[in-house]
Design an enzyme around this catalytic site. Structure first.
Site, PDB file in Angstrom:
ATOM      1  CB  SER A   1      -0.902   0.008   1.232  1.00 36.15           C
ATOM      2  OG  SER A   1      -1.607  -1.193   1.328  1.00 36.15           O
TER       3      SER A   1
ATOM      4  CE1 TYR B   1      -4.840  -3.525  16.058  1.00 36.27           C
ATOM      5  CE2 TYR B   1      -6.560  -3.528  14.411  1.00 36.27           C
ATOM      6  CZ  TYR B   1      -5.753  -2.836  15.274  1.00 36.27           C
ATOM      7  OH  TYR B   1      -5.849  -1.474  15.349  1.00 36.27           O
ATOM      8  CB  ILE B   2      -3.760 -11.418  13.274  1.00 39.04           C
ATOM      9  CG1 ILE B   2      -3.301 -10.206  12.446  1.00 39.04           C
ATOM     10  CG2 ILE B   2      -3.816 -12.672  12.423  1.00 39.04           C
ATOM     11  CD1 ILE B   2      -1.946 -10.371  11.769  1.00 39.04           C
TER      12      ILE B   2
ATOM     13  N   GLY C   1       2.098 -11.571  16.389  1.00 38.37           N
ATOM     14  CA  GLY C   1       2.778 -10.350  15.980  1.00 38.37           C
ATOM     15  C   GLY C   1       3.459 -10.490  14.634  1.00 38.37           C
TER      16      GLY C   1
ATOM     17  CE1 TYR D   1      -3.959  -2.489  -4.808  1.00 38.33           C
ATOM     18  CE2 TYR D   1      -1.786  -1.545  -4.461  1.00 38.33           C
ATOM     19  CZ  TYR D   1      -3.087  -1.747  -4.038  1.00 38.33           C
ATOM     20  OH  TYR D   1      -3.509  -1.208  -2.855  1.00 38.33           O
TER      21      TYR D   1
ATOM     22  CB  CYS E   1      -7.035  -5.286   4.935  1.00 34.18           C
ATOM     23  SG  CYS E   1      -5.488  -4.563   5.451  1.00 34.18           S
TER      24      CYS E   1
ATOM     25  CB  CYS F   1      -3.327  -4.373   2.695  1.00 39.00           C
ATOM     26  SG  CYS F   1      -5.016  -3.792   2.626  1.00 39.00           S
TER      27      CYS F   1
ATOM     28  CD  GLU G   1     -31.774   6.524  16.608  1.00 34.11           C
ATOM     29  OE1 GLU G   1     -32.311   7.644  16.637  1.00 34.11           O
ATOM     30  OE2 GLU G   1     -32.400   5.483  16.312  1.00 34.11           O
TER      31      GLU G   1
ATOM     32  CB  ALA H   1      14.997  -4.666  -5.274  1.00 35.18           C
TER      33      ALA H   1
ATOM     34  CD  GLU I   1       6.019  -7.103  -3.873  1.00 38.73           C
ATOM     35  OE1 GLU I   1       5.990  -6.068  -3.184  1.00 38.73           O
ATOM     36  OE2 GLU I   1       6.233  -8.227  -3.380  1.00 38.73           O
TER      37      GLU I   1
HETATM   38  P1  NDP Z   1      -0.319  -7.805  17.700  1.00 37.75           P
HETATM   39  O1  NDP Z   1       0.966  -7.205  18.009  1.00 37.75           O
HETATM   40  O2  NDP Z   1      -1.551  -6.981  17.663  1.00 37.75           O
HETATM   41  O3  NDP Z   1      -0.598  -8.985  18.723  1.00 37.75           O
HETATM   42  C1  NDP Z   1       0.344  -9.998  18.934  1.00 37.75           C
HETATM   43  C2  NDP Z   1      -0.176 -10.901  20.021  1.00 37.75           C
HETATM   44  O4  NDP Z   1       0.673 -12.027  20.143  1.00 37.75           O
HETATM   45  C3  NDP Z   1      -0.202 -10.199  21.380  1.00 37.75           C
HETATM   46  O5  NDP Z   1      -1.399 -10.585  22.021  1.00 37.75           O
HETATM   47  C4  NDP Z   1       1.023 -10.786  22.069  1.00 37.75           C
HETATM   48  O6  NDP Z   1       0.879 -10.932  23.450  1.00 37.75           O
HETATM   49  C5  NDP Z   1       1.066 -12.168  21.483  1.00 37.75           C
HETATM   50  N1  NDP Z   1       2.419 -12.727  21.536  1.00 37.75           N
HETATM   51  C6  NDP Z   1       3.566 -12.150  21.092  1.00 37.75           C
HETATM   52  N2  NDP Z   1       4.595 -12.969  21.285  1.00 37.75           N
HETATM   53  C7  NDP Z   1       4.111 -14.090  21.854  1.00 37.75           C
HETATM   54  C8  NDP Z   1       4.682 -15.306  22.297  1.00 37.75           C
HETATM   55  N3  NDP Z   1       5.980 -15.523  22.188  1.00 37.75           N
HETATM   56  N4  NDP Z   1       3.876 -16.232  22.838  1.00 37.75           N
HETATM   57  C9  NDP Z   1       2.548 -16.020  22.954  1.00 37.75           C
HETATM   58  N5  NDP Z   1       1.944 -14.891  22.549  1.00 37.75           N
HETATM   59  C10 NDP Z   1       2.709 -13.945  22.005  1.00 37.75           C
HETATM   60  O7  NDP Z   1      -0.073  -8.560  16.343  1.00 37.75           O
HETATM   61  P2  NDP Z   1      -0.999  -9.192  15.261  1.00 37.75           P
HETATM   62  O8  NDP Z   1      -0.147 -10.235  14.673  1.00 37.75           O
HETATM   63  O9  NDP Z   1      -2.330  -9.566  15.774  1.00 37.75           O
HETATM   64  O10 NDP Z   1      -1.200  -7.995  14.249  1.00 37.75           O
HETATM   65  C11 NDP Z   1      -0.112  -7.216  13.774  1.00 37.75           C
HETATM   66  C12 NDP Z   1      -0.566  -5.848  13.413  1.00 37.75           C
HETATM   67  O11 NDP Z   1      -1.239  -5.870  12.179  1.00 37.75           O
HETATM   68  C13 NDP Z   1      -1.556  -5.234  14.382  1.00 37.75           C
HETATM   69  O12 NDP Z   1      -0.919  -4.642  15.467  1.00 37.75           O
HETATM   70  C14 NDP Z   1      -2.283  -4.244  13.529  1.00 37.75           C
HETATM   71  O13 NDP Z   1      -1.587  -3.032  13.540  1.00 37.75           O
HETATM   72  C15 NDP Z   1      -2.226  -4.876  12.162  1.00 37.75           C
HETATM   73  N6  NDP Z   1      -3.524  -5.458  11.821  1.00 37.75           N
HETATM   74  C16 NDP Z   1      -4.593  -4.640  11.648  1.00 37.75           C
HETATM   75  C17 NDP Z   1      -5.832  -5.157  11.363  1.00 37.75           C
HETATM   76  C18 NDP Z   1      -6.987  -4.250  11.221  1.00 37.75           C
HETATM   77  O14 NDP Z   1      -6.805  -3.058  10.978  1.00 37.75           O
HETATM   78  N7  NDP Z   1      -8.218  -4.741  11.384  1.00 37.75           N
HETATM   79  C19 NDP Z   1      -6.038  -6.590  11.214  1.00 37.75           C
HETATM   80  C20 NDP Z   1      -4.856  -7.362  11.435  1.00 37.75           C
HETATM   81  C21 NDP Z   1      -3.651  -6.800  11.711  1.00 37.75           C
HETATM   82  P3  NDP Z   1       1.247  -9.759  24.482  1.00 37.75           P
HETATM   83  O15 NDP Z   1       0.142  -8.776  24.316  1.00 37.75           O
HETATM   84  O16 NDP Z   1       1.227 -10.463  25.795  1.00 37.75           O
HETATM   85  O17 NDP Z   1       2.589  -9.257  24.100  1.00 37.75           O
END
Ligand code: NDP
Length: 455
Positions: A16, A179-180, A266, A101, A49, A44, A445, A117, A36
């Site tokens: 994006s 989120y995911i 994450g 795209y 997304c 995304c 509302e 690249a 790419e």
């Molecule tokens: P996040 O960073 O949101 O969440 C990661 C989760 O994994 C946290 O709950 C974290 O726990 C846990 N975690 C990390 N390391 C470990 C581990 N070693 N063992 C167990 N649990 C672990 O990442 P996501 O992958 O969910 O998403 C990445 C990003 O992508 C988001 O932050 C968001 O910005 C974006 N996104 C946006 C969406 C949207 O707009 N709807 C949809 C999907 C993604 P802890 O909290 O304890 O560290």
């Protein structure tokens, strides 16, 4: 002597942010290249997304089939899901977007390299076996799912693979609390998979308003997701003699048998093997690229934006960053990005939309706040018979009357919160909300009719 470069701008990564930067720069008459290696549109469009939202729609049909009965509909037989149809239709749609795209890049006049690249110097990019020079290099390589290493971690999959499963399992374990994790737990559950969500902490979506996160846990549980909080996974092993079954061993002595273990733990910046060691670019501990307010790295000719800088991992943020950067490089340099009050939605079920401060953040930053709350049954469910509710919350600074945060759990939360994001950006007060006429009958509302303070 003036230096001559092959390109004014060489963008690495056609997600994006990268595509927007390339197109905008090309529209300003710059000579632009984009490389790419994987897929046009980045995470995304391909494994984020867009296909996620299509899967969310797919997973909502069982509740709609159920609700339709109260409205007089009868559906002969039991509706059933053909996963392959959903998956392949989704892929066809993504391929259509990939082509769009491609056209966008072509029509902008930028040159596309469908190859990996690497950076070989402050002004040099290698693609296949050629080296090109560029006055400015933009790194927009995004992120990649992170799965921690533990016994059996190679048996876990990431969100990337979820979009291409050859079949849906009967039972799934989803790990993570962000989120995911919550989005896929909702999708799998809605598609009929018995779903366990395992999170190591006490509260899901911990960076958001606590009360709303509680409502999400309640709503997800009511829909059938088994939520295991304060739980870690010790190991994953294959179940002997069962081709597709995994035994997920929990640290509380429990054990879950599942056909799939999804780790949504994450995402990490995609910087490995990019050749940044050939430059002065500095990376943080997590591998993300460190940039200043203008997205400049420590190497003056190299810029970076989007998920690879790990500020806010959201598509619309990367796109805004790209526009600000192009304005900085080739415009009047007045454009700025404001990371406050970014509206966002989590497409979990129930859906969550939010903008501004959580109640906890507002209490920490402001001396005197008011909280307005509304919790009600959505009209669809009056005849539909479902248990789903809607919760809305406004957080207000009493001194200035400014609305600091708007939060919603329930149907259409994303659509509703987007508009409220404009109100917050404009500095709307609670009096402005009160003076706004509601649209009746709608859920939205309620946001302009909340009169009684809950706290
Ligand atoms: P996040 O960073 O949101 O969440 C990661 C989760 O994994 C946290 O709950 C974290 O726990 C846990 N975690 C990390 N390391 C470990 C581990 N070693 N063992 C167990 N649990 C672990 O990442 P996501 O992958 O969910 O998403 C990445 C990003 O992508 C988001 O932050 C968001 O910005 C974006 N996104 C946006 C969406 C949207 O707009 N709807 C949809 C999907 C993604 P802890 O909290 O304890 O560290």
């Amino acid at each position: 002597m003036t230096l001559k470069f092959d390109y004014d701008l060489f963008v690495i990564g056609a997600g994006s942010g990268g595509v927007r930067a390339a197109r905008m720069a090309a529209s300003k008459g710059k000579k632009v290249a984009v490389a790419e290696e994987r897929y046009l549109g980045g995470t995304c469009v391909n494994v984020g997304c867009v296909p996620k939202k299509l899967f969310v729609y797919a997973s909502q049909f069982p509740e709609l089939f159920h609700a339709s009965k109260g409205y007089g509909w009868s559906i002969p037989g039991q509706p059933s899901l053909d996963w392959a149809t959903l998956r392949d239709n989704k892929t066809t749609e993504i391929e259509r977007l990939n082509a769009i795209y491609n056209n966008l890049i072509d029509n902008s006049g930028a040159e596309l390299f469908s190859a990996r690249a690497t950076v070989v110097g402050p002004h040099q990019v290698a693609v296949e076996d050629k080296v090109y020079s560029a006055k400015v290099i933009l790194i927009a390589t995004g992120g990649w799912p992170y799965i921690p290493e533990f016994p059996g971690s190679e048996l876990a999959i990431s969100s990337n693979e979820m979009f291409f499963l050859d079949q849906l399992p009967k039972t799934a374990v989803v790990v993570g609390g962000g989120y995911i994790a919550v989005e896929f737990a909702g999708i799998l559950n809605g598609l009929g998979v018995e779903t366990h969500l395992v999170y190591r902490g006490p509260e899901l979506l911990k960076s958001f308003d606590r009360e709303m996160s509680g409502k999400i846990v309640e709503g997800m549980s009511n829909k059938g997701v088994h939520i295991h909080l304060n739980t870690q996974i010790n190991e994953i092993v294959k179940v002997a003699g069962r081709d597709r079954e995994l035994s997920v061993v929990l640290d509380n002595g429990g054990n879950l048998t599942a056909g799939l273990a999804l780790y949504a733990t994450g995402r990490q910046a995609n910087t490995a093997g990019l050749g940044l060691e050939n430059t002065a670019v500095v990376m943080g501990n997590n591998g993300s690229i460190v940039v200043d307010n203008h997205f400049a790295t420590a190497e003056p000719s190299i810029y970076a934006l989007g998920d690879v800088i790990d500020r806010v991992q959201l598509t619309p943020v990367a796109i805004q960053e790209a526009m600000v950067l192009v304005d900085h490089l080739y415009g009047d340099g007045q454009a700025q990005i404001d990371y406050s009050d970014i509206p966002t939605a989590v497409f979990c079920q129930p859906e969550f939309g939010t903008v501004g401060l959580s109640e906890e953040q507002a209490r920490a930053e402001y001396a005197d706040i008011a909280v307005y709350l509304s919790d009600f049954k959505p009209m669809l469910q009056t005849l539909g018979g479902g248990a789903e509710r809607i919760t809305m919350k406004l957080v207000v600074d009493n001194e200035s009357d400014r609305v600091l945060g708007c939060h919603m759990v329930g149907e259409h939360a994303a659509e509703i919160i987007q508009g409220l994001g404009i109100a917050l950006k404009a500095g709307a007060t609670k009096a402005h909300f009160d003076a706004t006429v509601g649209i009746h009958p709608s859920a939205a509302e309620e946001f302009v009719t909340m009169r009684e303070r809950a706290r």
